[in-house]
Motif scaffolding. Structure first.
Motif, PDB file in Angstrom:
ATOM      1  N   UNK A  43     -29.912  13.364  19.789  1.00  0.00           N
ATOM      2  CA  UNK A  43     -29.471  12.530  18.555  1.00  0.00           C
ATOM      3  C   UNK A  43     -30.542  11.551  18.778  1.00  0.00           C
ATOM      4  N   UNK A  44     -30.825  10.732  19.487  1.00  0.00           N
ATOM      5  CA  UNK A  44     -31.878   9.584  19.576  1.00  0.00           C
ATOM      6  C   UNK A  44     -33.146  10.179  19.424  1.00  0.00           C
ATOM      7  N   UNK A  45     -33.586  11.373  19.992  1.00  0.00           N
ATOM      8  CA  UNK A  45     -34.744  11.815  19.569  1.00  0.00           C
ATOM      9  C   UNK A  45     -34.954  12.131  18.232  1.00  0.00           C
ATOM     10  N   UNK A  46     -33.823  12.889  17.394  1.00  0.00           N
ATOM     11  CA  UNK A  46     -34.054  13.107  16.037  1.00  0.00           C
ATOM     12  C   UNK A  46     -33.954  11.657  15.083  1.00  0.00           C
ATOM     13  N   UNK A  47     -33.419  10.734  15.687  1.00  0.00           N
ATOM     14  CA  UNK A  47     -33.519   9.437  14.805  1.00  0.00           C
ATOM     15  C   UNK A  47     -34.858   8.908  14.994  1.00  0.00           C
ATOM     16  N   UNK A  48     -35.618   9.008  16.127  1.00  0.00           N
ATOM     17  CA  UNK A  48     -37.083   8.571  16.251  1.00  0.00           C
ATOM     18  C   UNK A  48     -37.939   9.312  15.354  1.00  0.00           C
ATOM     19  N   UNK A  49     -37.693  10.887  15.263  1.00  0.00           N
ATOM     20  CA  UNK A  49     -38.396  11.480  14.517  1.00  0.00           C
ATOM     21  C   UNK A  49     -38.218  11.887  12.979  1.00  0.00           C
ATOM     22  N   UNK A  50     -37.135  11.035  12.457  1.00  0.00           N
ATOM     23  CA  UNK A  50     -36.750  11.301  11.065  1.00  0.00           C
ATOM     24  C   UNK A  50     -37.666  10.205  10.226  1.00  0.00           C
ATOM     25  N   UNK A  51     -37.901  10.859   9.151  1.00  0.00           N
ATOM     26  CA  UNK A  51     -39.046   9.766   8.327  1.00  0.00           C
ATOM     27  C   UNK A  51     -38.209   8.816   7.662  1.00  0.00           C
ATOM     28  N   UNK A  52     -36.874   8.779   7.429  1.00  0.00           N
ATOM     29  CA  UNK A  52     -36.261   7.676   6.895  1.00  0.00           C
ATOM     30  C   UNK A  52     -35.821   6.548   7.740  1.00  0.00           C
ATOM     31  N   UNK A  53     -35.917   5.311   7.152  1.00  0.00           N
ATOM     32  CA  UNK A  53     -35.434   4.253   7.975  1.00  0.00           C
ATOM     33  C   UNK A  53     -34.474   3.396   7.562  1.00  0.00           C
ATOM     34  N   UNK A  54     -33.518   4.218   7.092  1.00  0.00           N
ATOM     35  CA  UNK A  54     -32.174   3.555   6.527  1.00  0.00           C
ATOM     36  C   UNK A  54     -31.146   3.245   7.585  1.00  0.00           C
ATOM     37  N   UNK A 248     -32.176  18.545  12.694  1.00  0.00           N
ATOM     38  CA  UNK A 248     -30.754  18.022  12.887  1.00  0.00           C
ATOM     39  C   UNK A 248     -29.773  19.166  12.630  1.00  0.00           C
ATOM     40  N   UNK A 249     -30.075  20.059  11.612  1.00  0.00           N
ATOM     41  CA  UNK A 249     -29.034  21.059  11.193  1.00  0.00           C
ATOM     42  C   UNK A 249     -29.154  22.028  12.396  1.00  0.00           C
ATOM     43  N   UNK A 250     -30.174  22.323  13.134  1.00  0.00           N
ATOM     44  CA  UNK A 250     -30.152  23.263  14.299  1.00  0.00           C
ATOM     45  C   UNK A 250     -29.138  22.658  15.199  1.00  0.00           C
ATOM     46  N   UNK A 251     -29.123  21.409  15.483  1.00  0.00           N
ATOM     47  CA  UNK A 251     -28.485  20.711  16.648  1.00  0.00           C
ATOM     48  C   UNK A 251     -26.931  20.610  16.264  1.00  0.00           C
ATOM     49  N   UNK A 252     -26.765  20.582  14.932  1.00  0.00           N
ATOM     50  CA  UNK A 252     -25.406  20.598  14.556  1.00  0.00           C
ATOM     51  C   UNK A 252     -24.694  21.822  14.387  1.00  0.00           C
ATOM     52  N   UNK A 253     -25.535  23.041  14.282  1.00  0.00           N
ATOM     53  CA  UNK A 253     -25.138  24.214  14.390  1.00  0.00           C
ATOM     54  C   UNK A 253     -24.942  24.790  15.699  1.00  0.00           C
ATOM     55  N   UNK A 254     -25.739  24.190  16.738  1.00  0.00           N
ATOM     56  CA  UNK A 254     -25.568  24.594  18.274  1.00  0.00           C
ATOM     57  C   UNK A 254     -24.334  23.890  18.848  1.00  0.00           C
ATOM     58  N   UNK A 255     -24.006  22.731  18.382  1.00  0.00           N
ATOM     59  CA  UNK A 255     -22.846  22.131  18.563  1.00  0.00           C
ATOM     60  C   UNK A 255     -21.618  22.798  18.296  1.00  0.00           C
ATOM     61  N   UNK A 256     -21.641  23.341  17.068  1.00  0.00           N
ATOM     62  CA  UNK A 256     -20.428  24.221  16.458  1.00  0.00           C
ATOM     63  C   UNK A 256     -20.481  25.360  16.947  1.00  0.00           C
ATOM     64  N   UNK A 257     -21.630  26.020  17.576  1.00  0.00           N
ATOM     65  CA  UNK A 257     -21.737  27.367  17.756  1.00  0.00           C
ATOM     66  C   UNK A 257     -20.417  28.064  18.197  1.00  0.00           C
ATOM     67  N   UNK A 258     -19.737  27.644  19.719  1.00  0.00           N
ATOM     68  CA  UNK A 258     -18.750  28.029  20.356  1.00  0.00           C
ATOM     69  C   UNK A 258     -17.433  28.166  19.231  1.00  0.00           C
ATOM     70  N   UNK A 259     -17.393  26.942  18.299  1.00  0.00           N
ATOM     71  CA  UNK A 259     -16.330  27.149  17.234  1.00  0.00           C
ATOM     72  C   UNK A 259     -16.537  28.300  16.311  1.00  0.00           C
ATOM     73  N   UNK A 260     -17.838  28.849  15.892  1.00  0.00           N
ATOM     74  CA  UNK A 260     -18.128  29.626  14.900  1.00  0.00           C
ATOM     75  C   UNK A 260     -17.679  31.021  15.692  1.00  0.00           C
ATOM     76  N   UNK A 261     -17.966  31.245  17.091  1.00  0.00           N
ATOM     77  CA  UNK A 261     -17.824  32.457  17.788  1.00  0.00           C
ATOM     78  C   UNK A 261     -16.057  32.805  17.616  1.00  0.00           C
ATOM     79  N   UNK A 262     -15.584  31.527  18.064  1.00  0.00           N
ATOM     80  CA  UNK A 262     -13.920  31.701  18.020  1.00  0.00           C
ATOM     81  C   UNK A 262     -13.278  32.010  16.576  1.00  0.00           C
ATOM     82  N   UNK A 263     -13.983  31.360  15.677  1.00  0.00           N
ATOM     83  CA  UNK A 263     -13.542  31.742  14.090  1.00  0.00           C
ATOM     84  C   UNK A 263     -13.650  33.442  13.832  1.00  0.00           C
ATOM     85  N   UNK A 264     -14.900  33.603  14.129  1.00  0.00           N
ATOM     86  CA  UNK A 264     -15.369  35.025  14.126  1.00  0.00           C
ATOM     87  C   UNK A 264     -14.199  36.040  14.905  1.00  0.00           C
TER      88      UNK A 264
END
Length: 485
Positions: A43-54, A248-264
């Motif tokens: 998460x902090x790595x993505x915050x460093x790499x993001x182009x937005x500073x808001x 960021x989307x890839x990290x979010x999908x990985x975090x929810x990947x076990x949930x998706x497997x159980x839903x399937x």
């Protein structure tokens, strides 16, 4: 001075010499920091790499704390304290449970084992939880609910540590843990209908059935990903076209990947799952509404009837094959049988004792204390018990994988536990029950005594007794005859 310099001041964590309590406390703190770092680094790595500073570093740290609490099942609220977020990303949960289990197993292998060791580890872990809850307690998005969050973290940590201490290591030497050998289960079933010594086999069959259902869900998710890869890419580009956004989307999908497997997996069982209020995604039909742009939501089937989608319901049938084999092998006991030696009432013509040809004693134990095959009713009881145990686990997993992501339509996500559990038990019982009975018959064929074998055994025994009686009669008659001169 040389002796002081050559002696280490502190050993490794858990081996602090005269201060074992502090060592266990620091072990718990270390485990908590490791689980926090596993979320904070990406998460902090993505915050460093993001182009937005808001966003500020405090906002990124708040997001890390929020994800850590959600991974423990703790609920969060929005800035208005009206909208709850209860969807648990199961990937951090699996990592946390595994680390705590291994820590509990390490503590349980110490000699002698004391009950205060896992307690101190849990206290150190809860100390990290207090700091994390404090980091999300102020104004802003993802506000914590201190009482509920601390209870969720304490329950998860205590359950994982206790399981690791008891199962992975030795049992604590204290009075509150009963010895397994002194506890005897009581049942209303007769003795011949009880699968004697079948507890380990039933647990292995239940674990195999649950693993098969998870594999079925993973296979369905993989097929959906391969067929809907283009829709996933379009959904990702609609959210953000920068590299940081894709990451960021890839990290979010990985975090929810076990949930998706159980839903399937719930989809293959039939009840399916919900992606919002008033929606349903099941093989019998799909009813959808407006969805946010998220790559995993792009894998959902289109709205419509059943059709070829009912073929997904065949996957749980394959999940019951391995449990049927395990129960069948346990029910068969030892495959090689030998006749039991009876008394010495039957003798041959030379006066030597002849073994009584009655069947029914095995040469060794294969599944428990009793090596004889189970009765078919006991085999059915074991098969149904494993299916019910898997169904209970499926209901628990369905409850853990669902929750609320936001207010409004996104307040209902995931499978329905009281539908997924009975569906899993029913699918597995439909395969495990006949498969276990068939496996028991196949492994015991030609070894267990049949009706014709019992009749033949009785006839041979009576013939042997008749020959013995005739031999004795003739011997006595010959002894009464006068000797020849």
């Amino acid at each position: 001075m040389t002796q002081l310099m050559g002696r280490p001041m502190l050993g490794v964590p858990g081996e602090l010499g005269a201060r074992p309590v502090i060592a266990d406390l620091l072990t718990g703190v270390r485990v908590g920091l490791v689980t926090l770092a596993a979320i904070g680094v990406p998460v902090l790595g993505l915050w460093v790499l993001t182009p937005y500073a808001d966003d500020t570093p405090s906002g990124a740290g708040r997001l890390v704390c929020a994800l850590w609490l959600l991974g423990h099942g703790g609920p969060l609220t929005d800035a208005d304290q009206m909208t709850q977020v209860t969807l648990t990303p199961l990937l951090p949960t699996l990592f946390t449970v595994t680390l705590l289990y291994r820590t509990g197993a390490h503590v349980g292998r110490r000699q002698p084992v004391q009950w205060r060791a896992p307690l101190m580890v849990c206290a150190g872990y809860l100390g990290v939880a207090v700091a994390v809850v404090s980091g999300c307690a102020g104004e802003g998005p993802f506000r914590s609910r201190p009482a509920y969050d601390m209870v969720a973290v304490a329950v998860l940590a205590a359950a994982a540590l206790l399981s690791g201490t008891v199962i992975g290591g030795a049992r604590p030497e204290c009075g509150w843990w009963p010895a397994r050998s002194g506890v005897r289960s009581r049942t209303w079933l007769p003795s011949w209908a009880v699968p004697t010594g079948g507890g380990p086999a039933i647990r292995r069959a239940a674990a195999a059935g649950g693993s098969g259902l998870v594999a079925a869900g993973g296979l369905l998710l993989l097929a959906a990903l391969l067929t809907g890869l283009g829709a996933t890419g379009r959904s990702a580009r609609a959210v953000d076209e920068s590299m940081a956004g894709y990451a960021g989307l890839l990290v979010a999908c990985l975090l929810l990947l076990p949930n998706a497997v159980l839903w399937a997996a719930s989809y293959t069982l039939g009840p399916g799952f919900a992606v919002g209020t008033g929606t349903a995604v099941a093989p019998t039909g799909t009813r959808l509404g407006p969805l946010p742009d998220f790559p995993l939501f792009a894998l959902l089937p289109e709205a419509g009837g059943a059709g070829w989608r009912l073929a997904a319901c065949a996957l749980p049938l394959f999940a019951g094959v391995v449990p049927a084999v395990l129960i069948g092998r346990a029910a068969a006991g030892e495959r090689s049988w030998r006749p039991a030696r009876g008394g010495t009432a039957v003798q041959d013509e030379e006066g030597r004792p002849e073994p009584e040809p009655v069947a029914g004693v095995a040469t060794g134990a294969g599944t428990g204390t009793d090596a004889r095959p189970w009765h078919p009713v006991a085999t059915a009881v074991a098969a149904l018990g494993s299916a019910l145990l898997t169904g209970a686990g499926a209901a628990l997993c369905a409850w853990l994988s669902g929750g609320a992501l936001a207010g409004g339509r996104m307040s209902e996500l995931g499978p329905v536990p009281w539908l997924a559990g009975p569906a899993a038990a029913g699918w597995l019982a439909a395969v495990t029950l006949p498969g276990a009975l068939l496996g028991r018959w196949w492994l015991t064929r030609g070894t267990a005594p049949t009706w014709w074998g019992r009749c033949t055994t009785v006839a041979r025994r009576r013939a042997a007794l008749t020959r013995l009686a005739l031999h004795r009669t003739l011997t006595r008659a010959a002894d009464r005859l006068p000797p020849r001169r």
